[in-house]
Structure formats: structure tokens, C-alpha cells
Design a protein around this motif. Structure first.
Motif, PDB file in Angstrom:
ATOM      1  N   GLU A  33       0.840  -1.205   0.000  1.00 30.93           N
ATOM      2  CA  GLU A  33       0.000   0.000   0.000  1.00 30.93           C
ATOM      3  C   GLU A  33       0.870   1.249   0.000  1.00 30.93           C
ATOM      4  O   GLU A  33       0.635   2.179  -0.770  1.00 30.93           O
ATOM      5  N   GLY A  36       2.506   1.466  -3.336  1.00 35.92           N
ATOM      6  CA  GLY A  36       1.594   1.506  -4.476  1.00 35.92           C
ATOM      7  C   GLY A  36       1.946   0.475  -5.535  1.00 35.92           C
ATOM      8  O   GLY A  36       1.865   0.750  -6.730  1.00 35.92           O
ATOM      9  N   ARG A  41      -2.484  -2.276  -6.297  1.00 33.96           N
ATOM     10  CA  ARG A  41      -3.417  -1.621  -7.211  1.00 33.96           C
ATOM     11  C   ARG A  41      -4.419  -2.613  -7.780  1.00 33.96           C
ATOM     12  O   ARG A  41      -5.598  -2.280  -7.971  1.00 33.96           O
ATOM     13  N   ASP A  45      -8.402  -2.358  -7.302  1.00 35.69           N
ATOM     14  CA  ASP A  45      -9.271  -2.412  -8.479  1.00 35.69           C
ATOM     15  C   ASP A  45     -10.350  -3.473  -8.304  1.00 35.69           C
ATOM     16  O   ASP A  45     -11.518  -3.250  -8.651  1.00 35.69           O
TER      17      ASP A  45
END
Length: 67
Positions: A33, A36, A41, A45
Motif C-alpha cells: 500500500e 503503491g 493496485r 481495483d
């Protein structure tokens, strides 16, 4: 995602289920996190897609434990 505790928890659950060890992802959820990563991700999503599908069907997402 950090401001929404439920969505963050859901992203963590998806991340941990899809990437259960270092063989699947190089870092655990908190680090992913922060950085990233693509793995993070993808988990986010998945949560956003699930939420959108649920909302489109007029349902509310519920957390549950697998049997």
C-alpha cells in the motif's frame, strides 16, 4: 483507500487471498500500500469493481468468512 476502513479491509482480504506468500508478491499488504505496487493496485481495483457491480444490482457488499 486509507480513509475508508471497510474498503481498505476488503482490499487487504483480496490481497492476502491472491498473494498469500512471498512467492506471489514481494511485500505484505501494508508495504505494498505504501509503495503503491501493482499487486496493491490490482487488489484495490478488484474491490472497486466488486463495489460497482454490487451497487448496480442494488445490493450491499457484506463481509463474510469462507467456510
Amino acid at each position: 483507500m486509507q480513509h475508508d476502513a471497510l474498503l481498505r479491509a476488503m482490499a487487504r482480504a483480496i490481497y492476502d487471498a491472491c498473494y498469500p506468500s512471498e512467492d506471489w508478491a514481494p511485500v505484505r499488504f501494508d508495504e505494498a500500500e505504501r509503495l503503491g505496487t501493482i499487486h496493491y493496485r490490482q487488489a484495490v481495483d478488484a474491490v472497486l469493481r466488486a463495489r460497482a457491480l454490487s451497487a448496480a444490482n442494488g445490493e450491499q457488499l457484506q463481509l463474510f468468512e469462507a467456510a
